[in-house]
Design a protein around this motif. Structure first.
Motif, PDB file in Angstrom:
ATOM      1  N   VAL A 289       0.834  -1.200   0.000  1.00 21.24           N
ATOM      2  CA  VAL A 289       0.000   0.000   0.000  1.00 21.24           C
ATOM      3  C   VAL A 289       0.869   1.250   0.000  1.00 21.24           C
ATOM      4  N   LEU A 290       1.992   1.149   0.707  1.00 16.89           N
ATOM      5  CA  LEU A 290       2.902   2.280   0.813  1.00 16.89           C
ATOM      6  C   LEU A 290       3.528   2.631  -0.539  1.00 16.89           C
ATOM      7  N   LEU A 291       3.850   1.591  -1.329  1.00 13.94           N
ATOM      8  CA  LEU A 291       4.372   1.840  -2.674  1.00 13.94           C
ATOM      9  C   LEU A 291       3.365   2.650  -3.481  1.00 13.94           C
ATOM     10  N   GLU A 292       2.095   2.297  -3.280  1.00 15.73           N
ATOM     11  CA  GLU A 292       1.034   2.989  -3.993  1.00 15.73           C
ATOM     12  C   GLU A 292       0.916   4.429  -3.487  1.00 15.73           C
ATOM     13  N   GLY A 293       0.947   4.586  -2.159  1.00 18.63           N
ATOM     14  CA  GLY A 293       0.822   5.918  -1.571  1.00 18.63           C
ATOM     15  C   GLY A 293       1.973   6.826  -1.951  1.00 18.63           C
ATOM     16  N   SER A 294       3.112   6.210  -2.321  1.00 17.64           N
ATOM     17  CA  SER A 294       4.259   7.041  -2.648  1.00 17.64           C
ATOM     18  C   SER A 294       3.992   7.913  -3.869  1.00 17.64           C
ATOM     19  N   VAL A 295       3.002   7.531  -4.699  1.00 16.78           N
ATOM     20  CA  VAL A 295       2.681   8.333  -5.876  1.00 16.78           C
ATOM     21  C   VAL A 295       2.358   9.768  -5.464  1.00 16.78           C
ATOM     22  N   MET A 296       1.440   9.914  -4.500  1.00 17.18           N
ATOM     23  CA  MET A 296       1.023  11.246  -4.091  1.00 17.18           C
ATOM     24  C   MET A 296       2.166  11.995  -3.407  1.00 17.18           C
ATOM     25  N   VAL A 297       2.920  11.269  -2.560  1.00 15.48           N
ATOM     26  CA  VAL A 297       4.003  11.930  -1.820  1.00 15.48           C
ATOM     27  C   VAL A 297       5.102  12.385  -2.774  1.00 15.48           C
ATOM     28  N   GLU A 298       5.388  11.566  -3.792  1.00 17.87           N
ATOM     29  CA  GLU A 298       6.433  11.931  -4.751  1.00 17.87           C
ATOM     30  C   GLU A 298       6.128  13.248  -5.445  1.00 17.87           C
ATOM     31  N   ILE A 299       4.846  13.473  -5.734  1.00 16.25           N
ATOM     32  CA  ILE A 299       4.487  14.698  -6.444  1.00 16.25           C
ATOM     33  C   ILE A 299       4.776  15.913  -5.582  1.00 16.25           C
ATOM     34  N   VAL A 300       4.382  15.814  -4.303  1.00 18.42           N
ATOM     35  CA  VAL A 300       4.591  16.942  -3.400  1.00 18.42           C
ATOM     36  C   VAL A 300       6.082  17.212  -3.215  1.00 18.42           C
ATOM     37  N   PHE A 301       6.882  16.142  -3.147  1.00 20.91           N
ATOM     38  CA  PHE A 301       8.304  16.322  -2.869  1.00 20.91           C
ATOM     39  C   PHE A 301       9.148  16.352  -4.152  1.00 20.91           C
ATOM     40  N   SER A 302       8.515  16.472  -5.307  1.00 18.34           N
ATOM     41  CA  SER A 302       9.224  16.459  -6.593  1.00 18.34           C
ATOM     42  C   SER A 302      10.239  15.326  -6.638  1.00 18.34           C
ATOM     43  N   TRP A 303       9.835  14.174  -6.139  1.00 22.85           N
ATOM     44  CA  TRP A 303      10.721  13.015  -6.040  1.00 22.85           C
ATOM     45  C   TRP A 303      10.770  12.311  -7.388  1.00 22.85           C
ATOM     46  N   THR A 311       2.327  10.420 -13.072  1.00 22.32           N
ATOM     47  CA  THR A 311       1.430  11.584 -13.142  1.00 22.32           C
ATOM     48  C   THR A 311       1.802  12.509 -14.293  1.00 22.32           C
ATOM     49  N   THR A 312       3.108  12.649 -14.574  1.00 20.97           N
ATOM     50  CA  THR A 312       3.488  13.444 -15.739  1.00 20.97           C
ATOM     51  C   THR A 312       2.870  12.834 -16.981  1.00 20.97           C
ATOM     52  N   ALA A 313       2.952  11.498 -17.085  1.00 21.27           N
ATOM     53  CA  ALA A 313       2.388  10.795 -18.241  1.00 21.27           C
ATOM     54  C   ALA A 313       0.875  10.981 -18.298  1.00 21.27           C
ATOM     55  N   LEU A 314       0.227  10.916 -17.125  1.00 20.34           N
ATOM     56  CA  LEU A 314      -1.224  11.092 -17.064  1.00 20.34           C
ATOM     57  C   LEU A 314      -1.625  12.437 -17.636  1.00 20.34           C
ATOM     58  N   LEU A 315      -0.905  13.486 -17.220  1.00 21.64           N
ATOM     59  CA  LEU A 315      -1.299  14.832 -17.603  1.00 21.64           C
ATOM     60  C   LEU A 315      -0.983  15.118 -19.062  1.00 21.64           C
ATOM     61  N   SER A 316      -0.015  14.371 -19.649  1.00 21.27           N
ATOM     62  CA  SER A 316       0.260  14.600 -21.061  1.00 21.27           C
ATOM     63  C   SER A 316      -0.363  13.500 -21.923  1.00 21.27           C
ATOM     64  N   ALA A 317      -1.311  12.737 -21.334  1.00 18.88           N
ATOM     65  CA  ALA A 317      -2.039  11.694 -22.060  1.00 18.88           C
ATOM     66  C   ALA A 317      -1.097  10.741 -22.777  1.00 18.88           C
ATOM     67  N   ASP A 318      -0.047  10.312 -22.080  1.00 22.40           N
ATOM     68  CA  ASP A 318       0.959   9.410 -22.629  1.00 22.40           C
ATOM     69  C   ASP A 318       0.603   7.994 -22.182  1.00 22.40           C
ATOM     70  N   MET A 319      -0.265   7.338 -22.979  1.00 25.13           N
ATOM     71  CA  MET A 319      -0.911   6.104 -22.527  1.00 25.13           C
ATOM     72  C   MET A 319       0.069   4.961 -22.291  1.00 25.13           C
TER      73      MET A 319
ATOM     74  N   PHE B 238      -6.435  16.752  -6.574  1.00 21.91           N
ATOM     75  CA  PHE B 238      -5.117  17.364  -6.378  1.00 21.91           C
ATOM     76  C   PHE B 238      -4.275  17.245  -7.641  1.00 21.91           C
ATOM     77  N   LEU B 239      -4.397  16.097  -8.326  1.00 23.01           N
ATOM     78  CA  LEU B 239      -3.625  15.876  -9.550  1.00 23.01           C
ATOM     79  C   LEU B 239      -4.244  16.578 -10.755  1.00 23.01           C
ATOM     80  N   GLY B 240      -5.420  17.200 -10.548  1.00 27.29           N
ATOM     81  CA  GLY B 240      -6.074  17.869 -11.657  1.00 27.29           C
ATOM     82  C   GLY B 240      -6.891  16.923 -12.517  1.00 27.29           C
ATOM     83  N   LEU B 241      -7.177  15.711 -11.985  1.00 22.48           N
ATOM     84  CA  LEU B 241      -7.905  14.724 -12.777  1.00 22.48           C
ATOM     85  C   LEU B 241      -9.358  14.602 -12.362  1.00 22.48           C
TER      86      LEU B 241
END
Lengths: 352, 301
Positions: A289-303, A311-319, B238-241
């Motif tokens: 679960v922690l591996l999954e939660g790291s997604v959100m934490v990574e964004i905040v910490f620019s990790w 998330t970068t891929a999500l926002l640029s629709a990079d399927m 938060f992610l804008g989705l």
């Protein structure tokens, strides 16, 4: 004289058969789950989007590229055949090309995964080292104010958004108090100083013997790991407490007390001993679960880990990149869960 | 009053209706004795009321910009301060409660019946039906929820509606497991056989006799899951989705406040506190419901 030996051999043999049968079953279930994961990602990538080709190449691709990708993805073939091709590609490590980085998704994943792994592993260490003792203490003092505090802390783990906690922690401990370093994995002037061997910055720094880099890396690592650790701690402490409460009511614990064992020995030697097996499953699940939660934490910490990549891929629709990262996290999730199941099976004879 | 109490607590009720009223009375008595559960019920109740009466409660418009008042700290006029466009944060949080409630209700309405039906059908029919349905359920259960929701939103496109669908798609398997387990406990009992002998169709047996018995444990689980659903929805926002601007979705508000976290801490902090309070409310309520409705499950989360 011969009979018992033969008997014991036979018994050992049947145990072996039972063991290999269990192994087979575990392997089968794992394979089916993995296939299920691929079926879902296939569905998400090929069936849900209106035009799966556009989802991969983007809407500014030329007609030639579009047609080539159409054929390459096998969209002219029946769905079942497409899925078979898809499974073959994934199993051989071919996730396609990432639209945003222009590199094979697999290469990207290999590059970004160690950062996530490092953060998650430090996180679970914090969660276990604090969570297990907290759960034991709470159970030993059930009903006290200490127990209540640990319980509230545990509930907060279900109620606080990880990204919000990351923001607040950055504001307080980095900007306010200056105790830790800010976002990112390392201070910019130390970047690239130690050769990448494992991809884990702390380990690489130790290998290179560069203590300045190690210090900087740790100071960047501590905040995001502590936040991840908090969320696993909440679950681990809660479960440890409930296991311990069960054990403390058992008669062998009373026996130990009657025989004059110290309270410390009763709790840590007698009551804690049997619950280690249960804890394996709990810790395995929290790690996943922690591996999954790291997604959100990574964004905040620019990790620079998988979460940020995803998330970068999500926002640029990079399927291709989205599905590649999903498959990677999903696979690790399955592997951790199955491993903890197997360990449980090995250590607890009753479950055989 | 005493005669009503006597009637409710009678050892031998005269009618089905008296027995049910008596049971409801006993359950609510137990529930009221648990302070945390009551606190949870109050928090969730307030959320519902605030969401219904948002336009009357909010002191300002949730989208009305006032650039001369941007990034004002909490004060008598703006209790929770203003954001980067001069919008009153309290008003936005009040209106945002509607979005949170909408997400939570829609996810529950989609995923709970879906899980219930799949689980009840699997448990009732058994055999291959059970094996196939549960294999699918287990695959979903063994995958990371947030990541799957992210991938679904990626394919469907960002937006409130798609976020709800994505969360619902990842939420149902837990309810299917519960419904199946419940169904198995009374699958072979005599009242089911009696209904079948009367010639009731499978649909009728499942719909009228199996499903109602699975509902209480599902309600507990749904309530306990609410906090997780709220956090996932806020994460998508938060992610804008999730919900798109200018909708005052709490996760999206935190995301916008991220740039000001060091100097104007209130912009990101206040919506986060709202999320925490509501999630805690659902946790307390769920814990309380479980203790009252299903003591067997205590500490088994």
């Amino acid at each position: 004289m011969i009979a018992p030996t033969l008997d014991s051999i036979l018994r050992r043999g049947s145990l072996l058969v039972a063991g290999s049968r269990t192994a087979l079953r575990f392997g089968f279930v794992t394979a089916m789950t993995f296939l299920g994961l691929l079926a879902i990602t296939f569905f998400i990538g090929r069936v849900v989007p209106i035009d799966p080709v556009v989802a991969v190449v983007g809407d500014r691709a030329s007609q030639a590229v579009y047609d080539a990708t159409f054929i390459e993805m096998g969209l002219d073939r029946p769905l079942v055949e497409q899925f078979a091709l898809y499974v073959r590609d994934v199993v051989t490590g071919d996730f396609g090309i990432s639209l945003s980085t222009g590199r094979p998704v697999m290469d990207d994943l290999i590059r970004f995964f160690p950062a996530t792994f490092e953060m998650a592993t430090f996180g679970i260490l914090i969660g276990v080292l604090l969570g297990v003792p907290m759960g034991v203490v709470a159970a030993a003092n059930a009903g006290s104010w200490l127990d209540q505090m640990i319980r509230v802390l545990g509930l907060l783990g279900y109620a606080v958004p990880a990204f919000w906690m990351g923001l607040v922690a950055l504001a307080v401990f980095y900007a306010g108090l200056g105790w830790t370093a800010g976002p990112g994995r390392i201070d910019i002037f130390y970047d690239g100083l130690v050769p990448t061997i494992t991809g884990l910055l702390t380990v690489d720094a130790i290998i290179a013997g560069d203590w300045v880099v190690l210090k900087s890396a740790l100071s960047h690592l501590v905040l995001p790991s502590a936040i991840l650790g908090f969320f696993s701690l909440a679950y681990i402490a809660r479960m440890t407490r409930s296991f311990m409460l069960d054990q403390l009511q058992q008669e062998f614990v009373t026996t130990a007390r009657v025989k004059g064992a110290s309270e410390w020995a009763v709790i840590w030697k007698h009551a804690f001993y049997p619950i280690r097996v249960h804890l394996i499953t709990v810790i395995g699940l929290s790690y996943a679960v922690l591996l999954e939660g790291s997604v959100m934490v990574e964004i905040v910490f620019s990790w620079p880990g998988i979460g940020n990549y995803l998330t970068t891929a999500l926002l640029s629709a990079d399927m291709n990149a989205v599905l590649g990262a999903t498959i990677l996290i999903g696979t690790v999730f399955i592997v951790i869960n199955r491993t903890s199941d197997v360990l449980y099976h090995i250590f607890d004879p009753r479950s055989r | 009053m005493t005669s009503l109490k006597l009637w409710l607590t009678a050892d031998a009720p005269d009618s089905l209706w008296q027995a049910q009223a008596g049971q409801a009375y006993a359950i609510s008595r137990n529930f009221a004795r648990n302070p945390l559960a009551m606190l949870g019920a109050v928090i969730v109740g307030v959320l519902v009321l605030v969401a219904i009466f948002a336009p009357w409660l909010a002191p300002y418009s949730p989208t009305g910009q006032n650039l001369s008042m941007r990034l004002m700290p909490p004060s008598a006029e703006n209790w929770l301060g203003t954001d980067e466009l001069g919008r009153d944060i309290l008003s936005r949080i009040i209106h945002g409660s509607r979005i949170t409630l909408l997400i939570v209700v829609m996810v529950a309405v989609i995923s709970a019946p879906l899980g219930l039906i799949i689980g009840a059908v699997a448990g009732y029919f058994g055999g291959w039906t059970d094996r196939i349905l549960m294999a699918v359920t287990d695959v979903f259960l063994s995958l990371p929820k947030l990541i799957m929701a992210l991938a679904f939103v990626a394919a469907l496109g960002a937006g409130l509606q798609n976020a709800i669908i994505a969360i619902a798609v990842t939420a149902w398997p837990a309810y299917a497991r519960i419904a199946r387990a419940e169904t198995l406990t009374f699958r072979n009992s005599e009242f089911i056989a009696a209904v079948q002998l009367q010639g009731a169709s499978h649909m009728r047996v499942i719909g009228l006799h199996v499903l109602p018995l699975c509902i209480s444990s599902t309600i507990i689980r749904v309530t306990l899951d609410m906090a997780g659903i709220i956090l996932t929805a806020a994460g998508l926002g938060f992610l804008g989705l999730g919900a798109q601007p200018p909708l005052p979705e709490w996760g999206a508000m935190i995301s916008r406040g991220r740039s000001f976290i060091l100097d104007q801490w209130w912009v990101a902090t206040m919506p986060g506190l709202a999320i925490i309070i509501i999630s805690l409310g659902f946790c307390f309520l769920g814990d309380g419901l479980r203790d009252v409705l299903d003591p067997r499950q205590r500490d088994g989360r």
